[in-house]
Structure formats: C-alpha cells, structure tokens
Design a protein around this motif. Structure first.
Motif, PDB file in Angstrom:
ATOM      1  N   GLU A 103      61.069  54.434  27.106  1.00 35.79           N
ATOM      2  CA  GLU A 103      61.594  53.645  28.209  1.00 35.79           C
ATOM      3  C   GLU A 103      63.081  53.919  28.374  1.00 35.79           C
ATOM      4  N   SER A 137      62.813  53.412  35.450  1.00 36.03           N
ATOM      5  CA  SER A 137      61.960  52.834  34.414  1.00 36.03           C
ATOM      6  C   SER A 137      60.725  53.688  34.210  1.00 36.03           C
ATOM      7  N   GLY A 177      52.729  43.023  35.386  1.00 33.68           N
ATOM      8  CA  GLY A 177      53.651  43.580  34.400  1.00 33.68           C
ATOM      9  C   GLY A 177      54.734  44.434  35.028  1.00 33.68           C
ATOM     10  N   ALA A 218      58.724  43.639  34.820  1.00 32.94           N
ATOM     11  CA  ALA A 218      59.713  44.645  34.407  1.00 32.94           C
ATOM     12  C   ALA A 218      60.779  44.831  35.489  1.00 32.94           C
ATOM     13  N   LEU A 275      57.169  37.982  28.017  1.00 28.67           N
ATOM     14  CA  LEU A 275      57.442  39.414  27.953  1.00 28.67           C
ATOM     15  C   LEU A 275      58.819  39.681  27.356  1.00 28.67           C
ATOM     16  N   TYR A 297      57.057  35.756  32.270  1.00 32.87           N
ATOM     17  CA  TYR A 297      58.294  36.538  32.178  1.00 32.87           C
ATOM     18  C   TYR A 297      58.988  36.284  30.848  1.00 32.87           C
ATOM     19  N   LEU A 335      59.515  41.921  23.960  1.00 27.02           N
ATOM     20  CA  LEU A 335      60.345  43.127  23.974  1.00 27.02           C
ATOM     21  C   LEU A 335      61.501  43.010  22.993  1.00 27.02           C
ATOM     22  N   LEU A 350      53.823  50.803  30.623  1.00 28.93           N
ATOM     23  CA  LEU A 350      54.493  52.103  30.585  1.00 28.93           C
ATOM     24  C   LEU A 350      53.489  53.213  30.891  1.00 28.93           C
ATOM     25  N   VAL A 393      57.731  52.198  33.718  1.00 24.05           N
ATOM     26  CA  VAL A 393      56.562  51.445  34.166  1.00 24.05           C
ATOM     27  C   VAL A 393      56.221  51.846  35.590  1.00 24.05           C
ATOM     28  N   GLY A 401      53.417  51.317  26.066  1.00 23.29           N
ATOM     29  CA  GLY A 401      52.863  50.202  26.822  1.00 23.29           C
ATOM     30  C   GLY A 401      52.003  49.313  25.947  1.00 23.29           C
ATOM     31  N   TYR A 409      53.070  45.234  29.491  1.00 21.47           N
ATOM     32  CA  TYR A 409      54.220  46.095  29.775  1.00 21.47           C
ATOM     33  C   TYR A 409      53.633  47.474  30.047  1.00 21.47           C
TER      34      TYR A 409
END
Length: 475
Positions: free
Chosen positions: A316, A275, A346, A350, A450, A447, A454, A311, A277, A327, A309
């Motif tokens: 991603e 990932s 975050g 993820a 998020l 969760y 996304l 990043l 992140v 992000g 999130y």
C-alpha cells in the motif's frame, strides 16, 4: 477543435473535442506488454503504432484539430538515442526490478529515477554521450514532430525533476553517476513545443503543422478532465485502483512521502497519492460477476457486517506506506452479495481515510469533490461512496484523460487565458450526488473498526489513526 491522446497500460485513446466540450471523434487501439513476476515492459514502437490507429479513427469523421497534447502513465521510461529512437524496452510504471537502485536514489520504487539507473546498468550508456532518458509521451511526441522535443515537468517529476527550482538536481545526479547530458530539456505543461511533421501526418492522419502542446501524466490529465481546478477541489479516480488528486496554492509537504505534488500549468500545485485499493479487488473475488446484478443484490446487505480492506495486490502507498500490506476481511460474509458490498464499502472507507490523511497534512478540502474513472458507471457505488464520505459529489459527463489533454491543448494554443477557463467551457457536468446524513452516520462504526485494525497491524501510523478518529467527531 482540440485533440488529446492518452497512452494507457492496455490501450491508447484519442479524442477530438470542440470548443464547448462536445466529443466530435474518438478512437482507441489496444496495447500489450510483457509481464513476468515483477517485470513489466512494453515495446515503444507499439505505442506509436497504436497512436496511429487511434488517431485515424478519431479523425475519420470530424474536422482537423488546431492543437494536441499527450498524456501517459507516470513513471514509465526508456532510453533512446539523440534522434529520439528507442534503444531499450519501455519499463512500465509498476515494474519492480529497480529495488536496489531505489535504495541508492532514496526514492520510492514506483518512481522512474531508479528505473533509469537500472536501464543504464542493464543496457549500458552510462557516459550519457549516446543515450537520453525518454518518458512514454516523449517517444510519441518525437515521432509526431520528427525530432526530439522537450519533456514536460509532470512526466519528469518521478525522474527526479525539482519542480520548485525548475531544474534537474545535477549535483545529486552526479553523486549517483548520472551525467547532465542524459536528461532532456524540461518545459511546463501547456507550453507549445513543436508541430506535427509531414511523415507523421501520413501515418496518423493528423495534419502537418498541427501544434504540439506539452502534456501531463494520466492522473493529472484526468483531473483536468474532471474540471476540479480551483484551490481546495479534489478528484477521486476509481478504476482498478484509487487515485486522489487536488489543487493547492503551495506544495503539500509530506515527510512520509505518501503524498507528492505535481505543478499545474498555471503555477498552482496538484498534490495527491495513489492507493492500492480499488475495483481490481472485485474482479479478483468475482471474475465472472455481472456488476449491475451484484449491485442490485448488495442493497439488502447495507451496511455489511464484514469490514474489508480491498487491496488489489500486495503493498500500500496511500494513505500509508506498507510494502507488506495485504487485503483482508474482518468477519465471514454470509453470501456473495454481502461480500460484494463489503468490498465496495471498503474502497469507500479507504477513500475516507485518504481524505483524512490529506486533512492532517493541512491540505485544503473545502472545494468540489469529483468522481471519475470506470467505477462511476456504477451509480450504486458512487452513491455509496458519497454517503460514506458525507460529501456532495460531482460527476462529469465525460472525464477520460484524453479529454483532459484536449483541454490542455486548448489552453496552450492559446485559445483562453487560464486552464480553469478552458475546463469550465469544455467539461460538462452529468449530475450531483448529495449524501444522506442518516446513511453517513451508519458508516462511522465500520470506519473506526477499519482504522483500529490498520493501526493494530502496524501499517497505519498512530498520529494518522488518531486524526481519523477525531474527524468522526466533527459536526
């Protein structure tokens, strides 16, 4: 005594471990590269210089090893001559110049095969008569032995090696204009491939005649060092970014290309994904912060009202592929402490989505979950992640990839019958974190928020989002 060498991005690490996992010697040496936009290169001879320095440090006050193995970054390649000498710079795993070649090869841009094609175009040698493809570890092994050696199937995976057929896809390479002679012979990790030569012994301090065992990529090495080697076990490596890798009895099929599988030395499979992140987002947002102080302040802000999130850079790869992803924060943090805990949370959210994606693919998740990587230095963050995931987490005492290579060397010498046996003897457990069910329940709403965001942005496919929501309803 067993030695492991880890060729990283910023340094080379070497360790010597005893048969019960005690670290008897260690050493490191820095590496530098050239970054310019999407370009990222290193000088191959710098790898060797760093290996010599790190090895001498590691062996300064301990007995000589019986065998050693080498791991390196996955997807880093160069072209060399038939004697194993470098002819080009080492093009690193995150070099982004082979976009056109990736489209031709129909592979992700992060794979090594497009970089091989780019190197041939830039530096010549397309006929394959005078050059050979080398991975980062291959260069070091050639210098240790004094002659080119076979590569291992783990480093060869992203260069296009077919793990199920145990061969290079020659017809496919022919269509891409890549001749047979370009690619090295391949063996399974853990295979004895040579010995340290006299010239290398003088430079590194590693005795001549020390066995050389075929290694694996750094992500696989970290998994070995975690001890997570039974089917259904997973290791989550969190540093600058997040990598999840597990063990299955057969390959995990993912038509989206998010998850791919390495082959373990014992024939099982190591599926996983990387990932974008991770802790790098903390460094970017708070370059001068004291992590321990920020962790202490963050406790009063759980759970953060802000959903993040985090990043590290654009794009991603896991648990979804979205080159354009960036992000984001949903909401405005009221303080630095709330911003900090939102970023920590975050990453955990993820990580949870990655595990839900693996469940959707049918991967077994019933075994141990291990945390390794630099982030385990934060006990607060590890406990937060365990609560978000709602799972017990095992944290080894020492889990660097170099130790994983020492374990692999012990397996390949051979000193044991199985890799799992070597790991169970040499990997020491520090402690186990048990999740708090009440705290786990508090993270269901963030969760789902998020997941919804996304999907709304078009990054997370609908079926993946639906499966993640369903998983929150399971007891």
């Amino acid at each position: 005594m067993w030695m492991g060498i880890d060729l990283g991005t910023q340094s080379v690490r070497a360790v010597v471990a005893g048969d019960r996992g005690e670290i008897l010697g260690s050493g490191s040496a820095p590496l530098a590269g050239r970054r310019d936009g999407v370009r990222h290169e290193q000088r191959p001879l710098d790898w060797w210089t760093a290996v010599c320095a790190a090895s001498r440090q590691a062996l300064r006050d301990c007995p000589a090893p019986r065998a050693l193995a080498v791991c390196a970054t996955s997807g880093t390649v160069l072209l060399g001559d038939r004697a194993g000498r470098p002819l080009t710079p080492g093009v690193m795993y995150d070099d982004g110049r082979a976009v056109t070649e990736a489209a031709r090869a129909r592979t992700p841009p992060s794979w090594a095969l497009p970089r091989v094609m780019w190197l041939l175009r830039e530096y010549g040698g397309g006929a394959g008569e005078a050059v050979r493809v080398m991975h980062q570890a291959d260069l070091v092994l050639a210098r240790l032995a004094g002659t080119p050696l076979p590569t291992d199937s783990s480093h060869a995976l992203k260069t296009g090696y077919d793990l199920e057929r145990d061969d290079w896809p020659r017809r496919r390479f022919g269509k891409l204009g890549l001749p047979d002679g370009l690619f090295p012979d391949v063996v399974r990790p853990g295979t004895r491939i040579g010995e340290v030569g006299r010239a290398a012994a003088e430079e590194t301090g590693i005795p001549a005649g020390t066995l050389l065992v075929a290694g694996m990529t750094d992500g696989c090495a970290a998994q070995i060092a975690s001890g997570a080697l039974t089917v259904g076990s997973w290791n989550s490596v969190l540093g600058t970014t997040l990598v999840l890798k597990g063990v299955t009895s057969s390959p995990v099929v993912d038509r989206a290309g998010v998850v791919y599988s390495h082959r373990a030395p014992d024939g099982s499979w190591l599926p996983g994904g990387a990932s974008g992140v991770g802790g790098g987002a903390l460094t970017t947002a708070f370059p001068d912060a004291d992590p321990a102080r920020m962790d202490a302040l963050a406790r009063a802000h759980e759970p953060a009202r802000v959903v993040a999130y985090p990043l590290v850079a654009t794009g991603e790869r896991f648990p979804f592929v979205a080159p354009q992803a960036t992000g984001f924060l949903l909401g405005e943090p009221a303080s630095d402490a709330e911003h900090w805990v939102a970023l920590l949370t975050g990453v955990g959210l993820a990580e949870r989505l990655c595990l839900d994606y693996l469940d959707l693919l049918g991967a077994p998740l019933h075994g141990r979950l291990t945390f390794t990587g630099g982030a385990v230095r934060s006990g607060y963050w590890s406990r937060l992640r365990a609560d978000i995931l709602g799972r017990s987490v095992y944290i080894p005492q020492y889990s660097e990839p170099a130790l994983g290579m020492a374990v692999l060397a012990a397996y390949g010498a051979p000193a044991t019958t199985t890799l799992q046996e070597a790991a169970s003897r040499m990997v020491r457990l520090r402690h186990v974190l048990r999740p708090d069910p009440a705290r786990t329940a508090r993270y269901t709403e963030p969760y789902l928020t998020l997941v919804d965001e996304l999907e709304r942005r078009g990054w997370l496919p609908g079926p993946v989002a639906a499966h993640a929501r369903t998983r929150t309803e399971r007891p």
